[in-house]
Design a protein around this motif. Structure first.
Motif, PDB file in Angstrom:
ATOM      1  N   GLN A 110       0.871  -1.172   0.000  1.00  0.00           N
ATOM      2  CA  GLN A 110       0.000   0.000   0.000  1.00  0.00           C
ATOM      3  C   GLN A 110       0.911   1.226   0.000  1.00  0.00           C
ATOM      4  O   GLN A 110       2.118   1.097   0.233  1.00  0.00           O
ATOM      5  N   ASP A 111       0.352   2.396  -0.269  1.00  0.00           N
ATOM      6  CA  ASP A 111       1.159   3.608  -0.179  1.00  0.00           C
ATOM      7  C   ASP A 111       1.709   3.728   1.242  1.00  0.00           C
ATOM      8  O   ASP A 111       1.035   3.354   2.213  1.00  0.00           O
ATOM      9  N   GLY A 112       2.935   4.215   1.357  1.00  0.00           N
ATOM     10  CA  GLY A 112       3.555   4.292   2.681  1.00  0.00           C
ATOM     11  C   GLY A 112       4.696   5.271   2.725  1.00  0.00           C
ATOM     12  O   GLY A 112       4.698   6.259   1.980  1.00  0.00           O
ATOM     13  N   ASP A 113       5.669   4.984   3.574  1.00  0.00           N
ATOM     14  CA  ASP A 113       6.750   5.936   3.839  1.00  0.00           C
ATOM     15  C   ASP A 113       8.128   5.438   3.433  1.00  0.00           C
ATOM     16  O   ASP A 113       9.123   6.116   3.678  1.00  0.00           O
ATOM     17  N   THR A 114       8.197   4.254   2.841  1.00  0.00           N
ATOM     18  CA  THR A 114       9.491   3.643   2.548  1.00  0.00           C
ATOM     19  C   THR A 114       9.752   3.667   1.040  1.00  0.00           C
ATOM     20  O   THR A 114       8.868   3.289   0.261  1.00  0.00           O
ATOM     21  N   PRO A 115      10.934   4.086   0.631  1.00  0.00           N
ATOM     22  CA  PRO A 115      11.249   4.027  -0.802  1.00  0.00           C
ATOM     23  C   PRO A 115      11.045   2.611  -1.341  1.00  0.00           C
ATOM     24  O   PRO A 115      11.335   1.629  -0.643  1.00  0.00           O
ATOM     25  N   ILE A 116      10.553   2.513  -2.563  1.00  0.00           N
ATOM     26  CA  ILE A 116      10.139   1.225  -3.125  1.00  0.00           C
ATOM     27  C   ILE A 116      11.236   0.168  -3.023  1.00  0.00           C
ATOM     28  O   ILE A 116      10.990  -0.966  -2.594  1.00  0.00           O
ATOM     29  N   HIS A 117      12.446   0.538  -3.404  1.00  0.00           N
ATOM     30  CA  HIS A 117      13.560  -0.414  -3.382  1.00  0.00           C
ATOM     31  C   HIS A 117      13.753  -0.997  -1.985  1.00  0.00           C
ATOM     32  O   HIS A 117      13.908  -2.213  -1.807  1.00  0.00           O
ATOM     33  N   ASP A 118      13.730  -0.131  -0.990  1.00  0.00           N
ATOM     34  CA  ASP A 118      13.917  -0.595   0.397  1.00  0.00           C
ATOM     35  C   ASP A 118      12.725  -1.436   0.850  1.00  0.00           C
ATOM     36  O   ASP A 118      12.888  -2.451   1.533  1.00  0.00           O
ATOM     37  N   ALA A 119      11.531  -1.012   0.471  1.00  0.00           N
ATOM     38  CA  ALA A 119      10.325  -1.747   0.878  1.00  0.00           C
ATOM     39  C   ALA A 119      10.337  -3.161   0.298  1.00  0.00           C
ATOM     40  O   ALA A 119       9.922  -4.117   0.965  1.00  0.00           O
ATOM     41  N   LEU A 120      10.840  -3.304  -0.933  1.00  0.00           N
ATOM     42  CA  LEU A 120      10.907  -4.646  -1.533  1.00  0.00           C
ATOM     43  C   LEU A 120      11.896  -5.534  -0.807  1.00  0.00           C
ATOM     44  O   LEU A 120      11.747  -6.761  -0.765  1.00  0.00           O
ATOM     45  N   HIS A 121      12.894  -4.925  -0.176  1.00  0.00           N
ATOM     46  CA  HIS A 121      13.886  -5.711   0.544  1.00  0.00           C
ATOM     47  C   HIS A 121      13.486  -6.027   1.968  1.00  0.00           C
ATOM     48  O   HIS A 121      14.167  -6.776   2.655  1.00  0.00           O
ATOM     49  N   SER A 122      12.390  -5.447   2.417  1.00  0.00           N
ATOM     50  CA  SER A 122      11.953  -5.695   3.804  1.00  0.00           C
ATOM     51  C   SER A 122      10.716  -6.594   3.851  1.00  0.00           C
ATOM     52  O   SER A 122      10.061  -6.708   4.875  1.00  0.00           O
ATOM     53  N   VAL A 123      10.409  -7.236   2.701  1.00  0.00           N
ATOM     54  CA  VAL A 123       9.212  -8.090   2.658  1.00  0.00           C
ATOM     55  C   VAL A 123       9.382  -9.269   3.625  1.00  0.00           C
ATOM     56  O   VAL A 123      10.357 -10.006   3.538  1.00  0.00           O
ATOM     57  N   ARG A 124       8.441  -9.408   4.507  1.00  0.00           N
ATOM     58  CA  ARG A 124       8.434 -10.578   5.396  1.00  0.00           C
ATOM     59  C   ARG A 124       7.687 -11.706   4.715  1.00  0.00           C
ATOM     60  O   ARG A 124       6.598 -11.504   4.167  1.00  0.00           O
ATOM     61  N   ILE A 125       8.251 -12.879   4.764  1.00  0.00           N
ATOM     62  CA  ILE A 125       7.573 -14.053   4.201  1.00  0.00           C
ATOM     63  C   ILE A 125       6.504 -14.491   5.204  1.00  0.00           C
ATOM     64  O   ILE A 125       6.797 -14.729   6.369  1.00  0.00           O
ATOM     65  N   THR A 126       5.267 -14.560   4.716  1.00  0.00           N
ATOM     66  CA  THR A 126       4.178 -14.935   5.634  1.00  0.00           C
ATOM     67  C   THR A 126       3.835 -16.404   5.471  1.00  0.00           C
ATOM     68  O   THR A 126       4.150 -17.023   4.480  1.00  0.00           O
TER      69      THR A 126
END
Lengths: 213, 213
Positions: free
Chosen positions: A197-213
């Protein structure tokens, strides 16, 4: 890289093609004669998701990666959003296009969330997306990434998102498209289902912080 | 054996319950208050396929085998014929009801036949049945049998069928029901997808001549 975008004339597809064409050879797949956005790097191919997998395979020939960003907007969920999507996965496998990026919907693989917020009005849609996502993750050998955004809004993109989503949110189409583009460049996203969703983290960083559910 | 029939009030379900009740304890599952056919061996339980898997699991408790013979007749294919069916598979797994018998439709797992005969008018239905069948065969550990008859006719049963079907045919409902009953008694049918139509072979023999495709 030669990249096929299926659903070339949609809100997401047309913008995605424009962005991808700055770096890749793009094949714009749709059942319309010509995509809205066209340039030197964009070739059009006829793809009707109601056709059989053999026809769709022909149109997939020679590409390295496939984006599926098509949708019937509720008008033909079984034939387009579910079975149509899966035929494009089968086509990608047949032609050896290993990289497959599927635009899905937030919590499509988690029915326990389907009564929340706007999802409560989209049960049929969630079911169609659920079984398309499930097929991709369990029945193919593709190098897939599934992007699951919340509600799509016609707004300016911020370039900042959130990926570890816990309740259904919203996204600008521009942020969804930028994330789709970033996924192709980032092999750490292979084999992942990414809620956003829209948020506060740059896209590149957000893709690297994905938690596996 | 305690046998749950989901879709108790349908054309197939009501006759199936009547036949099963001569040999088994039957649980008639439907969202109606009471099934049409009732007897000492038949207990009714409320099952609404639109409910979540937890509710359906509660209603599945204590049974040894499950028949799914429900259908929306095209009115709610995604929520009933596809996702509803799959929730009952998940419920069966949760309560340890290993034996699961699914009434499907001829060639549901073979899309290359979907343009043939009456199937050409049933694409949405075929897709819903396809992904329900596929889920059962690939995503569960159930001892399943899938029965795939052709068009259902309100005719007298002959007790004779054909199982190695090569083009879409037709069946009396009585023959389909008798075959469903015979499948439960015949463990050689476990793990098989059985296409059928009315024919010349006694049901027991026809079940033993199923070719794996």
């Amino acid at each position: 890289m030669k990249v096929l975008v299926i659903g070339a004339n949609g809100r997401v597809g047309s913008l995605l093609i424009k962005k991808l064409a700055t770096q890749h050879q793009v094949v714009a797949g749709s059942r319309h004669a010509k995509p809205i956005n066209n340039s030197g790097n964009v070739e059009h191919r006829y793809i009707d998701l109601l056709d059989d997998v053999n026809s769709i395979t022909e149109s997939t020939n020679g590409v390295d990666a496939v984006y599926f960003v098509s949708g019937s907007r509720g008008k033909n969920l079984l034939q387009i959003d579910l079975h149509g999507a899966i035929k494009t996965m089968q086509a990608a496998e047949r032609v050896g296009a290993k990289r497959y990026i599927l635009l899905s919907s937030v919590f499509a693989l988690q029915p326990e969330h389907w009564k929340e917020s706007f999802l409560n009005d989209l049960t049929d849609y969630n079911i169609a997306k659920h079984y398309a996502d499930l097929y991709l993750t369990t029945q193919t050998q593709l190098d897939y990434t599934i992007l699951q955004p919340g509600a799509l809004k016609e707004e300016q993109g911020t370039g900042k998102i959130e990926t570890n989503v816990t309740s259904p949110g919203a996204n600008s189409i521009a942020n969804v498209v930028a994330t789709l583009v970033a996924i192709l460049e980032d092999d750490s996203t292979i084999g992942k289902v990414i809620l956003m969703q829209d948020g506060d983290t740059p896209i590149h960083d957000a893709l690297h912080s994905v938690r596996i559910t």
